[in-house]
Design an enzyme around this catalytic site. Structure first.
Site, mmCIF file in Angstrom:
data_model
loop_
_atom_site.group_PDB
_atom_site.id
_atom_site.type_symbol
_atom_site.label_atom_id
_atom_site.label_comp_id
_atom_site.label_asym_id
_atom_site.label_seq_id
_atom_site.Cartn_x
_atom_site.Cartn_y
_atom_site.Cartn_z
ATOM 1 C CG ASP A 1 -2.154 0.846 1.033
ATOM 2 O OD1 ASP A 1 -3.246 0.260 0.869
ATOM 3 O OD2 ASP A 1 -2.061 2.101 1.014
ATOM 4 C CG ASP B 1 3.026 5.921 -5.937
ATOM 5 O OD1 ASP B 1 2.004 5.341 -6.361
ATOM 6 O OD2 ASP B 1 3.304 7.108 -6.214
ATOM 7 N N GLY C 1 -13.428 6.780 -2.302
ATOM 8 C CA GLY C 1 -14.115 7.143 -1.074
ATOM 9 C C GLY C 1 -15.603 7.125 -1.338
ATOM 10 C CB SER D 1 -17.004 0.327 -8.668
ATOM 11 O OG SER D 1 -18.064 1.132 -8.219
ATOM 12 C CB CYS E 1 -19.193 3.826 -9.829
ATOM 13 S SG CYS E 1 -19.688 4.329 -8.179
ATOM 14 C CE1 TYR F 1 -13.614 4.322 -7.289
ATOM 15 C CE2 TYR F 1 -15.945 3.941 -7.724
ATOM 16 C CZ TYR F 1 -14.752 3.551 -7.142
ATOM 17 O OH TYR F 1 -14.706 2.386 -6.417
ATOM 18 C CG ASN G 1 -22.771 1.126 -1.832
ATOM 19 O OD1 ASN G 1 -22.000 2.058 -1.939
ATOM 20 N ND2 ASN G 1 -23.940 1.085 -2.435
ATOM 21 C CE LYS H 1 -17.326 3.780 -0.963
ATOM 22 N NZ LYS H 1 -17.418 2.379 -1.259
ATOM 23 C CD GLN I 1 -30.393 9.658 -1.080
ATOM 24 O OE1 GLN I 1 -31.385 9.736 -0.384
ATOM 25 N NE2 GLN I 1 -29.209 10.092 -0.685
HETATM 26 P P1 NAD Z 1 -9.687 1.767 0.525
HETATM 27 O O1 NAD Z 1 -9.563 3.204 0.186
HETATM 28 O O2 NAD Z 1 -9.940 1.413 1.951
HETATM 29 O O3 NAD Z 1 -8.407 0.966 0.025
HETATM 30 C C1 NAD Z 1 -7.705 1.280 -1.142
HETATM 31 C C2 NAD Z 1 -6.227 1.309 -0.784
HETATM 32 O O4 NAD Z 1 -5.478 1.579 -1.963
HETATM 33 C C3 NAD Z 1 -5.887 2.413 0.222
HETATM 34 O O5 NAD Z 1 -5.324 1.868 1.395
HETATM 35 C C4 NAD Z 1 -4.906 3.283 -0.529
HETATM 36 O O6 NAD Z 1 -3.883 3.824 0.293
HETATM 37 C C5 NAD Z 1 -4.352 2.320 -1.560
HETATM 38 N N1 NAD Z 1 -3.739 3.032 -2.670
HETATM 39 C C6 NAD Z 1 -4.202 4.131 -3.315
HETATM 40 N N2 NAD Z 1 -3.311 4.533 -4.227
HETATM 41 C C7 NAD Z 1 -2.264 3.688 -4.160
HETATM 42 C C8 NAD Z 1 -1.029 3.605 -4.848
HETATM 43 N N3 NAD Z 1 -0.694 4.508 -5.773
HETATM 44 N N4 NAD Z 1 -0.173 2.618 -4.530
HETATM 45 C C9 NAD Z 1 -0.491 1.708 -3.565
HETATM 46 N N5 NAD Z 1 -1.650 1.739 -2.883
HETATM 47 C C10 NAD Z 1 -2.535 2.725 -3.175
HETATM 48 O O7 NAD Z 1 -10.846 1.195 -0.411
HETATM 49 P P2 NAD Z 1 -11.602 -0.207 -0.345
HETATM 50 O O8 NAD Z 1 -12.976 0.056 0.111
HETATM 51 O O9 NAD Z 1 -10.780 -1.221 0.355
HETATM 52 O O10 NAD Z 1 -11.675 -0.564 -1.907
HETATM 53 C C11 NAD Z 1 -10.820 -1.506 -2.528
HETATM 54 C C12 NAD Z 1 -11.148 -1.592 -4.006
HETATM 55 O O11 NAD Z 1 -12.530 -1.937 -4.178
HETATM 56 C C13 NAD Z 1 -10.942 -0.275 -4.768
HETATM 57 O O12 NAD Z 1 -10.492 -0.547 -6.072
HETATM 58 C C14 NAD Z 1 -12.337 0.294 -4.843
HETATM 59 O O13 NAD Z 1 -12.492 1.160 -5.935
HETATM 60 C C15 NAD Z 1 -13.160 -0.977 -5.005
HETATM 61 N N6 NAD Z 1 -14.559 -0.787 -4.578
HETATM 62 C C16 NAD Z 1 -14.851 -0.613 -3.259
HETATM 63 C C17 NAD Z 1 -16.180 -0.427 -2.890
HETATM 64 C C18 NAD Z 1 -16.562 -0.229 -1.451
HETATM 65 O O14 NAD Z 1 -17.752 -0.094 -1.164
HETATM 66 N N7 NAD Z 1 -15.637 -0.216 -0.507
HETATM 67 C C19 NAD Z 1 -17.199 -0.426 -3.855
HETATM 68 C C20 NAD Z 1 -16.855 -0.591 -5.186
HETATM 69 C C21 NAD Z 1 -15.527 -0.807 -5.547
#
Ligand code: NAD
Length: 340
Positions: free
Chosen positions: A36, A56, A81, A120, A122, A151, A180, A194, A222
């Site tokens: 991460d 990164d 987010g 997602s 989305c 997004y 979600n 969320k 909603q």
């Molecule tokens: P989260 O924000 O808790 O986790 C994502 C992680 O990615 C974060 O810890 C962030 O620091 C890391 N990250 C961001 N940029 C980075 C980089 N350049 N290098 C390394 N790490 C990086 O989100 P989450 O809820 O755990 O979501 C995980 C995945 O699921 C994401 O792709 C998100 O789009 C997808 N998603 C989540 C939801 C939900 O409801 N939580 C819904 C639809 C899709």
């Protein structure tokens, strides 16, 4: 994939990535690499016996390093987010394309066998989400494309890139469209949280402060469905193992209005609050639910934790975090290291 093979979880400091590492550990995987961009102290969950790296993944060389030796890659890293965040950070959300692109290239270069991408709901066409009656979105409803600006378009593009890496380069990619996700160890304050976590927190704040009011974004009518984190991690593994070639919904089909979600949180807290509706706040589409016909057909399975049961666990976890924070025990908030 055996228990001794190396598995890479990208985004492991986040909510779903952290939960996935936890599951892999419990299942006996011995060679887990967790990556991460966040400093290790800020990961939601961090585990002993795991190779925890701060990298990164926007950068290609870091993706190469992360993918080296990995048999399976789970890409859960993204800038994301709740609605407030994605409406105000469209460019940042789109830049997550770098992570998936470089990880796919690294997977090819390093001989990774299987690649999972977290997409997602989305991605779905906004025109199909205008009514409040929670239209159940089928996988085909992503096209003709009119995804969530920023997004959602990044997710749709990255889905297609996974598909073409499979078709052109025979990389075994799997894509799930999450609806979600919520649960313990998720973001619950700070602006990226969320609706389920935000509502639990607001109800807790009202209970603790004695000010029995709650602000709700939008009209509260909603509709959404919310998937408990344990269903999400189970679904991710099932989809990775499966022969499902196209992007598939991974979500609960129990749709509720935001008002009903507040009802549940209130009843767990044992209070009733005065509701104030902020009609100018970001609220997303009017209605959205997961159509689970396809996942049922392929896996004879779908997420099944009831919203009431899942929110109860989430509420209790956020309550403990909240109270710890009130006592000034900042370390318990977000930085939950080495929990099993
Ligand atoms: P989260 O924000 O808790 O986790 C994502 C992680 O990615 C974060 O810890 C962030 O620091 C890391 N990250 C961001 N940029 C980075 C980089 N350049 N290098 C390394 N790490 C990086 O989100 P989450 O809820 O755990 O979501 C995980 C995945 O699921 C994401 O792709 C998100 O789009 C997808 N998603 C989540 C939801 C939900 O409801 N939580 C819904 C639809 C899709």
């Amino acid at each position: 994939m055996g228990l001794k093979d190396k598995v890479l979880v990208a985004g492991a400091g986040g909510f779903i990535g952290g939960a996935l590492v936890s599951v892999f550990r419990k299942q006996g995987y011995r060679d887990i690499r967790a990556v991460d961009i966040k400093p290790l102290e800020e990961w939601y969950q961090r585990f002993d016996g795991v190779e925890n790296l701060r990298l990164d993944l926007n950068l290609k060389e870091n993706c190469d390093a992360a993918a080296t030796g990995a048999v399976d890659i789970y890409n859960l890293a993204a800038n994301m987010g709740g609605m407030g965040f994605i409406e105000h950070n469209k460019a940042l959300c789109m830049l997550s394309v770098l992570i998936n692109t470089h990880l796919l290239q690294a997977a090819l270069a390093k001989g990774t066998k299987r690649f999972f991408y977290a997409s997602s709901a989305c991605v779905y066409n906004a025109d199909k989400q205008k009514t409040f009656e929670a239209p159940s979105l089928k996988e085909e409803d992503a096209y003709p494309a009119l995804a969530e600006d920023g997004y959602g378009w990044e997710k749709l593009f990255s889905e297609r890139m996974c598909r073409h890496f499979m078709e052109d380069y025979s990389l075994r990619t799997r894509v799930a469209r999450f609806h979600n996700v919520y649960g313990p160890w998720g973001t619950w304050f700070g602006g990226r949280e969320k609706a389920p976590a935000a509502i639990c927190r607001k109800v807790i704040e009202a209970k603790v402060s004695g000010k029995h009011e709650i602000e709700i974004w939008g009209s509260g009518n909603q509709t959404r469905s919310f998937m408990f984190i344990d269903d999400c991690t189970e679904g991710i593994q099932k989809i990775m193992e499966s022969g499902i070639l196209e992007p598939i919904n991974l979500g609960s089909s129990e749709a509720v209005t935001i008002n009903q979600l507040v009802d549940i949180a209130e009843s767990i807290a044992g209070i009733k609050l005065q509701r104030k509706y902020d009609l100018s706040a970001p609220k997303g589409v009017n209605g959205r639910n997961s159509d689970n016909a396809l996942i049922q057909k392929y896996l004879q399975w779908e997420p099944s934790t009831s919203l009431r049961a899942g929110i109860e666990k989430t509420y209790r976890w956020i309550y403990d975090q909240y109270m710890a924070r009130e006592r000034g025990e900042a370390g318990v908030v977000r930085e939950a290291s080495a929990s099993v």
